[in-house]
Design an enzyme around this catalytic site. Structure first.
Site, PDB file in Angstrom:
ATOM      1  N   ALA A   1      -2.580  -4.118   7.872  1.00 41.22           N
ATOM      2  CA  ALA A   1      -3.768  -4.968   7.932  1.00 41.22           C
ATOM      3  C   ALA A   1      -4.759  -4.418   8.948  1.00 41.22           C
ATOM      4  CB  ALA A   1      -3.368  -6.392   8.303  1.00 41.22           C
TER       5      ALA A   1
ATOM      6  N   GLU B   1       4.173  -4.081   2.099  1.00 33.27           N
ATOM      7  CA  GLU B   1       4.214  -5.275   1.255  1.00 33.27           C
ATOM      8  C   GLU B   1       3.527  -5.038  -0.087  1.00 33.27           C
ATOM      9  OE1 GLU B   1       4.208  -9.057   4.187  1.00 33.27           O
ATOM     10  OE2 GLU B   1       2.644  -7.579   4.602  1.00 33.27           O
TER      11      GLU B   1
ATOM     12  N   GLY C   1       1.202  -4.547   5.754  1.00 32.70           N
ATOM     13  CA  GLY C   1       0.654  -4.902   4.456  1.00 32.70           C
ATOM     14  C   GLY C   1       0.759  -3.779   3.445  1.00 32.70           C
TER      15      GLY C   1
END
Length: 255
Positions: free
Chosen positions: A61, A109, A106
């Site tokens: 992120a 993910e 992220g």
């Protein structure tokens, strides 16, 4: 645009393009959701590759953007964050992540949202959120545990450590490790092979596996049985069976 879509030969490539590290800021998250919804709708996209370019998949992120957010702001934003990744996970077509360089936070993910992960031999994956006093917030605690098991997932999440490609392969976090220069080529080839397959049967297979994992086995078998019987109403089923009888296995040309 921080994320772009290119379509060729039935394969849609969702390309992260936010140099230098493809940090997943809010605009990038929202664009990911938009493109995931677009490839879901488009009949000319039959399989999908997600990649971040030759150097890095996504390093996580945008920490500076997140640092400026308080609890109230994140209560509002966290749903949009998860919705963006869930949109990728729910693309009803085969999806492969082509992972080069870092896939952290992220980025990891996002890779977890794919059906198959091809990693470069120089790739590094991990969930380092704990080092920021946080936990994964875009599905990492859920998809990682389902993929590699709870104990292995907890090791990665609790420590925040990065794993190299060979360990990621051993853990089951990635499915194939190849030279960095071949990652996109092999990912595209995997997607292209499936793009030529029976679209509804592939959709049925993906939904049966994914939905079945979220429920008990009897309900999962009902999902499978319903899809299995329903496919007998499709042209692809007729084509596949006729080709098998007349020509042998693996020669059907699906529309």
């Amino acid at each position: 645009m921080t994320v772009n879509l290119e379509v060729a030969d039935g394969v849609g490539t969702i390309r992260l393009d936010r140099p230098p590290m493809n940090a997943l800021d809010i605009a990038t998250q929202d664009r990911l959701r938009e493109l995931a919804e677009e490839v879901t709708r488009r009949d000319d996209v039959r399989a999908v590759v997600v990649w971040g370019g030759e150097k890095v998949f996504a390093a996580g992120a945008d920490i500076k953007e997140m640092q400026a957010m308080d609890h109230a702001a994140m209560v509002v934003r966290s749903k949009g964050l998860q919705d963006a990744f869930t949109a990728v996970a729910r693309i009803p077509k085969p999806v492969v992540a082509a992972i080069t360089g870092y896939a952290l936070g992220g980025g990891c993910e996002l890779a977890l949202c794919a059906d198959f992960r091809i990693a470069a031999d120089n790739a590094k994956l991990g969930q380092p959120e704990i080092l920021l006093g946080l936990i994964p917030g875009a599905g990492g605690t859920q998809r990682l545990a389902r993929l590699v098991g709870p104990s292995k997932a907890k090791d990665l999440i609790f420590t925040g450590r990065q794993v190299k490609a060979d360990e990621a392969l051993a853990l089951g976090l990635v499915d194939r490790v190849v030279p960095a220069a071949e990652v996109y080529e092999q990912a595209h080839a995997w997607a292209a092979r499936l793009a030529a397959g029976p679209a509804l049967a592939l959709r049925a297979a993906k939904e049966s596996v994914d939905a079945g994992l979220e429920t008990d086995i009897d309900t999962g078998l009902t999902i499978e049985r319903t899809w299995f019987a329903g496919l007998f109403a499709t042209e692809d089923r007729e084509t596949g069976m006729r080709s098998f009888v007349e020509e042998g296995p693996g020669k059907a040309k699906f529309r």
